[in-house]
Design a protein around this motif. Structure first.
Motif, PDB file in Angstrom:
ATOM      1  N   LEU A  61      -9.238  -0.827   3.864  1.00 25.11           N
ATOM      2  CA  LEU A  61      -8.878  -0.670   2.259  1.00 25.11           C
ATOM      3  C   LEU A  61     -10.114   0.274   1.743  1.00 25.11           C
ATOM      4  O   LEU A  61     -11.383  -0.095   1.814  1.00 25.11           O
ATOM      5  CB  LEU A  61      -8.652  -1.943   1.840  1.00 25.11           C
ATOM      6  CG  LEU A  61      -7.457  -2.871   2.407  1.00 25.11           C
ATOM      7  CD1 LEU A  61      -7.458  -4.268   1.832  1.00 25.11           C
ATOM      8  CD2 LEU A  61      -6.204  -2.245   2.223  1.00 25.11           C
ATOM      9  N   GLY A  62      -9.877   1.191   1.243  1.00 25.03           N
ATOM     10  CA  GLY A  62     -11.056   2.046   0.357  1.00 25.03           C
ATOM     11  C   GLY A  62     -11.798   2.572   1.456  1.00 25.03           C
ATOM     12  O   GLY A  62     -13.150   2.615   1.396  1.00 25.03           O
ATOM     13  N   SER A  63     -11.043   3.230   2.559  1.00 23.43           N
ATOM     14  CA  SER A  63     -11.981   3.699   3.524  1.00 23.43           C
ATOM     15  C   SER A  63     -13.009   4.828   3.398  1.00 23.43           C
ATOM     16  O   SER A  63     -14.025   5.070   4.028  1.00 23.43           O
ATOM     17  CB  SER A  63     -10.894   4.209   4.621  1.00 23.43           C
ATOM     18  OG  SER A  63      -9.932   4.974   4.090  1.00 23.43           O
ATOM     19  N   ALA A 122     -17.798   5.951   7.120  1.00 22.15           N
ATOM     20  CA  ALA A 122     -19.073   6.270   8.117  1.00 22.15           C
ATOM     21  C   ALA A 122     -19.315   5.092   8.928  1.00 22.15           C
ATOM     22  O   ALA A 122     -19.809   5.182  10.013  1.00 22.15           O
ATOM     23  CB  ALA A 122     -20.272   6.616   7.073  1.00 22.15           C
ATOM     24  N   LYS A 123     -19.494   3.909   8.191  1.00 22.59           N
ATOM     25  CA  LYS A 123     -19.854   2.680   9.019  1.00 22.59           C
ATOM     26  C   LYS A 123     -18.554   1.839   9.919  1.00 22.59           C
ATOM     27  O   LYS A 123     -19.033   1.322  10.854  1.00 22.59           O
ATOM     28  CB  LYS A 123     -20.317   1.660   7.834  1.00 22.59           C
ATOM     29  CG  LYS A 123     -21.471   2.132   7.204  1.00 22.59           C
ATOM     30  CD  LYS A 123     -21.540   1.086   5.916  1.00 22.59           C
ATOM     31  CE  LYS A 123     -20.716   1.786   4.631  1.00 22.59           C
ATOM     32  NZ  LYS A 123     -20.062   0.829   3.933  1.00 22.59           N
ATOM     33  N   THR A 124     -17.364   2.513   9.529  1.00 21.69           N
ATOM     34  CA  THR A 124     -16.348   1.949  10.399  1.00 21.69           C
ATOM     35  C   THR A 124     -16.454   2.409  11.789  1.00 21.69           C
ATOM     36  O   THR A 124     -15.924   1.516  12.778  1.00 21.69           O
ATOM     37  CB  THR A 124     -15.005   2.414   9.591  1.00 21.69           C
ATOM     38  OG1 THR A 124     -15.117   2.604   8.143  1.00 21.69           O
ATOM     39  CG2 THR A 124     -13.734   2.025  10.165  1.00 21.69           C
ATOM     40  N   VAL A 130      -6.727   3.513   3.882  1.00 13.44           N
ATOM     41  CA  VAL A 130      -6.006   3.423   2.868  1.00 13.44           C
ATOM     42  C   VAL A 130      -7.027   3.783   1.727  1.00 13.44           C
ATOM     43  O   VAL A 130      -7.935   3.046   1.560  1.00 13.44           O
ATOM     44  CB  VAL A 130      -5.366   1.992   2.927  1.00 13.44           C
ATOM     45  CG1 VAL A 130      -4.769   1.852   1.401  1.00 13.44           C
ATOM     46  CG2 VAL A 130      -4.755   1.526   4.017  1.00 13.44           C
ATOM     47  N   ASP A 131      -6.807   4.805   1.097  1.00 12.44           N
ATOM     48  CA  ASP A 131      -7.549   5.281   0.002  1.00 12.44           C
ATOM     49  C   ASP A 131      -6.831   6.081  -0.984  1.00 12.44           C
ATOM     50  O   ASP A 131      -5.848   6.685  -0.649  1.00 12.44           O
ATOM     51  CB  ASP A 131      -8.687   6.234   0.803  1.00 12.44           C
ATOM     52  CG  ASP A 131      -9.979   6.078  -0.222  1.00 12.44           C
ATOM     53  OD1 ASP A 131     -11.239   5.256   0.266  1.00 12.44           O
ATOM     54  OD2 ASP A 131      -9.920   7.177  -1.436  1.00 12.44           O
ATOM     55  N   ILE A 132      -7.437   6.151  -2.278  1.00 13.70           N
ATOM     56  CA  ILE A 132      -6.854   6.894  -3.381  1.00 13.70           C
ATOM     57  C   ILE A 132      -6.972   8.288  -3.233  1.00 13.70           C
ATOM     58  O   ILE A 132      -6.354   9.157  -3.902  1.00 13.70           O
ATOM     59  CB  ILE A 132      -7.368   6.078  -4.676  1.00 13.70           C
ATOM     60  CG1 ILE A 132      -6.160   6.371  -5.756  1.00 13.70           C
ATOM     61  CG2 ILE A 132      -8.653   6.206  -5.004  1.00 13.70           C
ATOM     62  CD1 ILE A 132      -6.051   5.274  -6.777  1.00 13.70           C
ATOM     63  N   ASP A 145      -2.730   3.955  -4.165  1.00 12.72           N
ATOM     64  CA  ASP A 145      -3.490   2.901  -5.139  1.00 12.72           C
ATOM     65  C   ASP A 145      -3.441   1.567  -4.220  1.00 12.72           C
ATOM     66  O   ASP A 145      -2.214   0.981  -4.152  1.00 12.72           O
ATOM     67  CB  ASP A 145      -2.816   2.704  -6.430  1.00 12.72           C
ATOM     68  CG  ASP A 145      -3.540   1.666  -7.206  1.00 12.72           C
ATOM     69  OD1 ASP A 145      -4.572   0.693  -6.781  1.00 12.72           O
ATOM     70  OD2 ASP A 145      -3.673   2.010  -8.296  1.00 12.72           O
ATOM     71  N   PHE A 146      -4.402   0.941  -3.489  1.00  8.46           N
ATOM     72  CA  PHE A 146      -4.164  -0.252  -2.543  1.00  8.46           C
ATOM     73  C   PHE A 146      -3.913  -1.541  -3.432  1.00  8.46           C
ATOM     74  O   PHE A 146      -3.113  -2.579  -2.900  1.00  8.46           O
ATOM     75  CB  PHE A 146      -5.326  -0.703  -1.894  1.00  8.46           C
ATOM     76  CG  PHE A 146      -6.942  -0.687  -2.637  1.00  8.46           C
ATOM     77  CD1 PHE A 146      -6.961  -1.592  -3.652  1.00  8.46           C
ATOM     78  CD2 PHE A 146      -8.028   0.075  -1.996  1.00  8.46           C
ATOM     79  CE1 PHE A 146      -8.323  -1.482  -4.210  1.00  8.46           C
ATOM     80  CE2 PHE A 146      -8.993  -0.250  -2.525  1.00  8.46           C
ATOM     81  CZ  PHE A 146      -9.331  -0.929  -3.714  1.00  8.46           C
ATOM     82  N   GLU A 147      -3.864  -1.499  -4.757  1.00 11.52           N
ATOM     83  CA  GLU A 147      -3.436  -2.334  -5.616  1.00 11.52           C
ATOM     84  C   GLU A 147      -2.124  -2.491  -5.963  1.00 11.52           C
ATOM     85  O   GLU A 147      -1.199  -3.398  -5.448  1.00 11.52           O
ATOM     86  CB  GLU A 147      -4.136  -2.551  -7.078  1.00 11.52           C
ATOM     87  CG  GLU A 147      -5.575  -3.140  -7.098  1.00 11.52           C
ATOM     88  CD  GLU A 147      -5.946  -3.536  -8.285  1.00 11.52           C
ATOM     89  OE1 GLU A 147      -5.585  -4.729  -8.900  1.00 11.52           O
ATOM     90  OE2 GLU A 147      -6.652  -2.749  -8.883  1.00 11.52           O
TER      91      GLU A 147
END
Ligand code: SAH
Ligand code: AVI
Length: 327
Positions: A89-91, A95-97, A116-118, A145-147
């Motif tokens: 979420l909010g990928s 970088a760290k993933t 998942v990102d806007i 929008d993940f919300e």
């Protein structure tokens, strides 16, 4: 991984999203105090500015989270049961993933990554880089929008590790956070795990410096939301008329990021057919960034219907990654 590398990215930034932006901004600018949602920071330029923030000496959360992921991803992935799918979420640039994906690859379970990102631009460029780096990886991205669109996250891809990194959960207001985590818990199967990144409570001076760097990158990031409103809603904000403000509210354990109008003025938002008055010194709150303790997080999980199963901090104890399971 033996399967073929594939990228599919679904975009859900439709007319509804535009209408949501118009009603959010109208409500926020007519509220007392004025506020805007931080999700509107992240157009292409906003995403680039956030990447620059992550490289600042003063902004320790990214470094701290990277230290944990670089050192302990195998342990985290094993504790999560080596799932086939990593949902993030909010990928952003992810970088760290890479540390998590590599640990899943080494563990022999990695099949699918679901960013998942806007921000559409950054999601496409992240996916293009990752398929080069992980041959055989299937990427099923969601630009949304993940919300609003949480329920769109695919549930048929085997056990999932759902990563929400960077401390972005701290940008949700407490009631939004409660609803969001409760909805997430309801969507999780018994073998799914949440990996949540949270900044920890610390001295005010370090916190305020992390959100008000001397080079002014955070100020530029904050003011970018006005550029977004000028472009998307025909607003006439002059960025030089507003000052970046970052202060720590110790009682609420959160940073408050604002834009302060340097003089009294009226702003016109053509697309909303709205004129908004600002008094001299009046602020728009553009973001909160909540800071946590382990105890507070346990309570946050409990009210959302989850429980803490793992706790990983950097050596300085500045930042935590926690692993949680649905009850
Ligand atoms: N996870 C990355 C990026 C953090 S910045 C890291 O740790 O460095 C926050 C990210 O969340 C941005 O990429 C932004 O575009 C995304 N984001 C913010 N609000 C969002 C929302 N409501 N829905 C989907 N993505 C969102
Ligand atoms: C994305 N999010 C976790 C950042 C934070 O630290 O709250 C956004 C940010 N705002 C200013 N600097 C960084």
């Amino acid at each position: 991984m033996e399967s073929e590398t594939t990228i599919e990215i679904e975009v859900h930034l439709d007319a509804d999203a535009a209408a949501t932006m118009r009603s959010d901004v109208r409500r926020g600018l007519l509220a007392e105090p004025k506020e805007l949602s931080p999700k509107y920071f992240y157009d292409e330029r906003g995403s680039q500015l956030f990447e620059r923030i992550t490289e600042l000496e003063e902004y320790y959360p990214t470094r701290a989270e990277r230290e944990i992921l670089a050192g302990r991803s195998r342990e985290i992935v094993a504790a999560a049961g080596c799932p086939e799918t990593l949902v993030e979420l909010g990928s952003g640039s992810a970088a760290k993933t890479r540390h998590l994906l590599s640990a899943m690859e080494v563990g022999g379970c990695l099949r699918t990554y679901v960013p998942v990102d806007i921000s559409e631009e950054i999601t496409h460029s992240t996916a293009a880089c990752l398929v080069e780096e992980y041959p055989g990886l299937s990427i099923q991205g969601l630009v949304c929008d993940f919300e609003r669109d949480l329920e769109r996250i695919p549930a048929d891809l085997g056990p999932r590790l759902i990563a929400f990194l960077g401390g972005t959960v701290g940008n949700l207001y407490p009631d939004q956070r409660r609803d969001f985590l409760a909805r997430l818990a309801a969507l999780m199967g018994p073998d799914d795990r949440l990996l949540l990144g949270t900044d920890l409570v610390k001295e005010t001076e370090r916190l305020e410096l992390a959100y008000d760097d001397p080079a002014g990158v955070t100020a530029e990031f904050n003011k970018n939301v006005l550029t977004v409103l000028n472009r998307e809603l025909g607003a006439d904000f002059d960025l030089d008329d507003f000052q970046h403000v970052a202060r720590y509210d110790a009682e609420e354990a959160r940073m408050e990021i604002c834009l302060r109008s340097l003089a009294g003025r009226t702003i016109r938002l053509e697309a909303l057919d709205l004129s908004v008055d600002f008094a001299a010194g009046e602020e728009i709150r553009t973001e909160i960034s909540s800071k946590f303790t382990r105890q507070r997080l346990e309570a946050v999980y409990a009210e959302a219907g989850m429980e803490l199963r793992g706790w990983f901090t950097d050596t300085a104890g500045d930042y935590a990654l926690s692993l949680a399971a649905p009850l």
